[in-house]
Design a protein around this motif. Structure first.
Motif, PDB file in Angstrom:
ATOM      1  N   GLU A 192       0.951  -1.339  -0.139  1.00  0.00           N
ATOM      2  CA  GLU A 192       0.061  -0.037  -0.276  1.00  0.00           C
ATOM      3  C   GLU A 192       0.805   1.380  -0.070  1.00  0.00           C
ATOM      4  OE1 GLU A 192      -2.997   2.144   2.988  1.00  0.00           O
ATOM      5  OE2 GLU A 192      -3.224  -0.275   2.580  1.00  0.00           O
ATOM      6  N   THR A 193       1.767   1.257   0.822  1.00  0.00           N
ATOM      7  CA  THR A 193       2.775   2.300   0.955  1.00  0.00           C
ATOM      8  C   THR A 193       3.570   2.542  -0.571  1.00  0.00           C
ATOM      9  OG1 THR A 193       3.303   2.057   3.179  1.00  0.00           O
ATOM     10  CG2 THR A 193       4.876   3.362   1.865  1.00  0.00           C
ATOM     11  N   ALA A 194       4.203   1.440  -1.320  1.00  0.00           N
ATOM     12  CA  ALA A 194       4.592   1.467  -2.272  1.00  0.00           C
ATOM     13  C   ALA A 194       3.908   2.093  -3.494  1.00  0.00           C
ATOM     14  CB  ALA A 194       5.497   0.011  -2.855  1.00  0.00           C
ATOM     15  N   ASN A 195       2.719   1.664  -3.384  1.00  0.00           N
ATOM     16  CA  ASN A 195       1.477   1.898  -4.421  1.00  0.00           C
ATOM     17  C   ASN A 195       1.313   3.499  -4.368  1.00  0.00           C
ATOM     18  OD1 ASN A 195       1.234  -0.390  -5.744  1.00  0.00           O
ATOM     19  ND2 ASN A 195      -0.394  -1.041  -4.446  1.00  0.00           N
ATOM     20  N   SER A 196       1.366   3.818  -3.207  1.00  0.00           N
ATOM     21  CA  SER A 196       0.995   5.500  -3.065  1.00  0.00           C
ATOM     22  C   SER A 196       2.160   6.340  -3.571  1.00  0.00           C
ATOM     23  CB  SER A 196       0.922   5.806  -1.373  1.00  0.00           C
ATOM     24  OG  SER A 196       2.202   5.901  -0.795  1.00  0.00           O
ATOM     25  N   TRP A 197       3.371   5.712  -3.749  1.00  0.00           N
ATOM     26  CA  TRP A 197       4.405   6.310  -4.501  1.00  0.00           C
ATOM     27  C   TRP A 197       3.951   6.332  -6.203  1.00  0.00           C
ATOM     28  CZ3 TRP A 197       8.981   3.375  -1.762  1.00  0.00           C
ATOM     29  CH2 TRP A 197       9.082   3.704  -0.454  1.00  0.00           C
ATOM     30  N   LEU A 198       3.535   5.521  -6.665  1.00  0.00           N
ATOM     31  CA  LEU A 198       3.035   5.380  -8.221  1.00  0.00           C
ATOM     32  C   LEU A 198       1.894   6.081  -8.204  1.00  0.00           C
ATOM     33  CD1 LEU A 198       3.631   1.546  -8.503  1.00  0.00           C
ATOM     34  CD2 LEU A 198       5.292   3.222  -9.019  1.00  0.00           C
ATOM     35  N   GLN A 199       0.857   6.317  -7.405  1.00  0.00           N
ATOM     36  CA  GLN A 199      -0.253   6.862  -7.917  1.00  0.00           C
ATOM     37  C   GLN A 199      -0.261   8.411  -7.491  1.00  0.00           C
ATOM     38  OE1 GLN A 199      -2.737   4.499  -5.666  1.00  0.00           O
ATOM     39  NE2 GLN A 199      -2.728   2.710  -6.975  1.00  0.00           N
ATOM     40  N   PRO A 200      -1.046   9.141  -8.361  1.00  0.00           N
ATOM     41  CA  PRO A 200      -1.133  10.480  -7.723  1.00  0.00           C
ATOM     42  C   PRO A 200      -1.478  10.631  -6.411  1.00  0.00           C
ATOM     43  CG  PRO A 200      -2.496  10.051  -9.939  1.00  0.00           C
ATOM     44  CD  PRO A 200      -2.083   8.816  -9.199  1.00  0.00           C
ATOM     45  N   GLY A 201      -1.224  11.848  -5.546  1.00  0.00           N
ATOM     46  CA  GLY A 201      -1.812  11.943  -4.378  1.00  0.00           C
ATOM     47  C   GLY A 201      -0.434  11.979  -3.412  1.00  0.00           C
ATOM     48  N   GLU A 202      -0.558  12.037  -2.002  1.00  0.00           N
ATOM     49  CA  GLU A 202       0.227  12.240  -1.162  1.00  0.00           C
ATOM     50  C   GLU A 202       0.998  10.699  -1.136  1.00  0.00           C
ATOM     51  OE1 GLU A 202       0.810  12.748   3.802  1.00  0.00           O
ATOM     52  OE2 GLU A 202      -0.984  13.486   2.800  1.00  0.00           O
ATOM     53  N   ASN A 203       2.527  10.638  -0.876  1.00  0.00           N
ATOM     54  CA  ASN A 203       3.211   9.614  -0.978  1.00  0.00           C
ATOM     55  C   ASN A 203       3.454   9.278   0.497  1.00  0.00           C
ATOM     56  OD1 ASN A 203       3.918   9.426  -3.723  1.00  0.00           O
ATOM     57  ND2 ASN A 203       5.419  11.248  -3.107  1.00  0.00           N
ATOM     58  N   LYS A 204       2.773   7.934   0.960  1.00  0.00           N
ATOM     59  CA  LYS A 204       2.962   7.532   2.399  1.00  0.00           C
ATOM     60  C   LYS A 204       4.497   7.304   2.615  1.00  0.00           C
ATOM     61  CE  LYS A 204      -1.408   5.138   2.345  1.00  0.00           C
ATOM     62  NZ  LYS A 204      -2.282   4.265   2.693  1.00  0.00           N
ATOM     63  N   PRO A 205       4.760   7.702   3.794  1.00  0.00           N
ATOM     64  CA  PRO A 205       6.303   7.456   4.399  1.00  0.00           C
ATOM     65  C   PRO A 205       6.654   5.933   4.556  1.00  0.00           C
ATOM     66  CG  PRO A 205       4.929   8.284   6.085  1.00  0.00           C
ATOM     67  CD  PRO A 205       3.969   8.319   5.042  1.00  0.00           C
ATOM     68  N   ILE A 206       7.889   5.586   4.597  1.00  0.00           N
ATOM     69  CA  ILE A 206       7.961   4.110   5.104  1.00  0.00           C
ATOM     70  C   ILE A 206       9.455   4.390   6.222  1.00  0.00           C
ATOM     71  CG2 ILE A 206       9.983   3.825   3.328  1.00  0.00           C
ATOM     72  CD1 ILE A 206       9.184   0.764   3.397  1.00  0.00           C
ATOM     73  N   ALA A 207       9.120   3.641   7.162  1.00  0.00           N
ATOM     74  CA  ALA A 207      10.272   3.958   8.453  1.00  0.00           C
ATOM     75  C   ALA A 207      11.565   3.173   7.944  1.00  0.00           C
ATOM     76  CB  ALA A 207       9.561   3.146   9.554  1.00  0.00           C
ATOM     77  N   PRO A 208      12.561   3.489   8.432  1.00  0.00           N
ATOM     78  CA  PRO A 208      13.884   3.032   8.196  1.00  0.00           C
ATOM     79  C   PRO A 208      13.865   1.435   8.206  1.00  0.00           C
ATOM     80  CG  PRO A 208      14.150   4.953   9.181  1.00  0.00           C
ATOM     81  CD  PRO A 208      12.712   4.941   9.224  1.00  0.00           C
ATOM     82  N   GLY A 209      13.408   1.041   9.515  1.00  0.00           N
ATOM     83  CA  GLY A 209      13.376  -0.273   9.701  1.00  0.00           C
ATOM     84  C   GLY A 209      12.630  -1.159   9.006  1.00  0.00           C
ATOM     85  N   ASP A 210      11.258  -0.494   8.452  1.00  0.00           N
ATOM     86  CA  ASP A 210      10.704  -1.303   7.425  1.00  0.00           C
ATOM     87  C   ASP A 210      11.225  -1.453   6.367  1.00  0.00           C
ATOM     88  OD1 ASP A 210       8.504  -1.530   9.412  1.00  0.00           O
ATOM     89  OD2 ASP A 210       7.540  -0.052   8.685  1.00  0.00           O
ATOM     90  N   LEU A 211      11.941  -0.420   5.716  1.00  0.00           N
ATOM     91  CA  LEU A 211      12.665  -0.473   4.639  1.00  0.00           C
ATOM     92  C   LEU A 211      13.829  -1.466   4.379  1.00  0.00           C
ATOM     93  CD1 LEU A 211      13.030   0.929   1.800  1.00  0.00           C
ATOM     94  CD2 LEU A 211      14.627   2.578   2.781  1.00  0.00           C
ATOM     95  N   GLY A 212      14.540  -1.370   5.715  1.00  0.00           N
ATOM     96  CA  GLY A 212      15.646  -2.384   5.674  1.00  0.00           C
ATOM     97  C   GLY A 212      14.927  -3.978   5.898  1.00  0.00           C
ATOM     98  N   SER A 213      14.052  -4.048   6.374  1.00  0.00           N
ATOM     99  CA  SER A 213      13.489  -5.354   6.342  1.00  0.00           C
ATOM    100  C   SER A 213      13.074  -5.821   4.931  1.00  0.00           C
ATOM    101  CB  SER A 213      12.073  -5.697   7.030  1.00  0.00           C
ATOM    102  OG  SER A 213      12.328  -5.448   8.601  1.00  0.00           O
ATOM    103  N   ALA A 214      12.526  -4.969   4.070  1.00  0.00           N
ATOM    104  CA  ALA A 214      12.085  -5.007   2.719  1.00  0.00           C
ATOM    105  C   ALA A 214      13.249  -5.301   1.808  1.00  0.00           C
ATOM    106  CB  ALA A 214      11.356  -4.186   2.166  1.00  0.00           C
TER     107      ALA A 214
END
Length: 153
Positions: free
Chosen positions: A76-98
């Motif tokens: 859902e976060t990644a999709n918000s970056w692709l679609q128009p509108g606000e980009n949802k943030p991602i926490a450093p720990g969540d990004l590291g896990s991904a």
């Protein structure tokens, strides 16, 4: 001046972060030495599910990064970056896990940044960078991303 002017506050991405984005999205550092981008697969959405990819970045380019985020529960976060509108943030720990420990270690080594600083910086800039790279929700080729990153460095 470049594509990333509106991607981050102040419009300025430091050289180590350009290198990190290059390693993550293209597969090689974009400063010094050979400046030839890695060859992209015909379909940038196709990624090896491991932390090394057959082409384009450590995770298979932008498509692989988005797949990794989705597989880690952040679709859902990644999709918000692709679609128009606000980009949802991602926490450093969540990004590291991904991204996975191996990928984080490799990029940190290439940039000379600590893993914690790298994740903190990437978590701030990735939403805007992905948003700028995908203005119509379409994932660009690895060559297109390489060209954009190179012109920003």
């Amino acid at each position: 001046m470049g594509i990333f002017d509106n991607a981050v506050p102040g419009g300025n991405i430091s050289k180590p972060l350009i290198i990190a984005l290059g390693a993550l999205l293209v597969g090689k550092m974009l400063s010094g030495g050979s400046s030839q981008p890695a060859q992209a697969p015909d379909n940038p959405q196709t990624a090896d599910n491991g932390n090394t990819a057959a082409g384009g970045g450590l995770l298979g380019g932008l498509g692989g990064l988005l797949n990794s985020l989705t597989n880690a529960g952040h679709g859902e976060t990644a999709n918000s970056w692709l679609q128009p509108g606000e980009n949802k943030p991602i926490a450093p720990g969540d990004l590291g896990s991904a991204l996975g420990q191996k990928t984080i270690s490799e990029i940190a080594q290439q940039t000379g940044m600590s893993e914690q600083d790298l994740l903190a910086q990437l978590s701030k800039i990735l939403p805007g960078v992905v948003d700028q790279l995908t203005p119509n929700g379409q994932v660009p080729s690895t060559q297109q991303i390489a060209s954009l990153l190179k012109s920003s460095s």
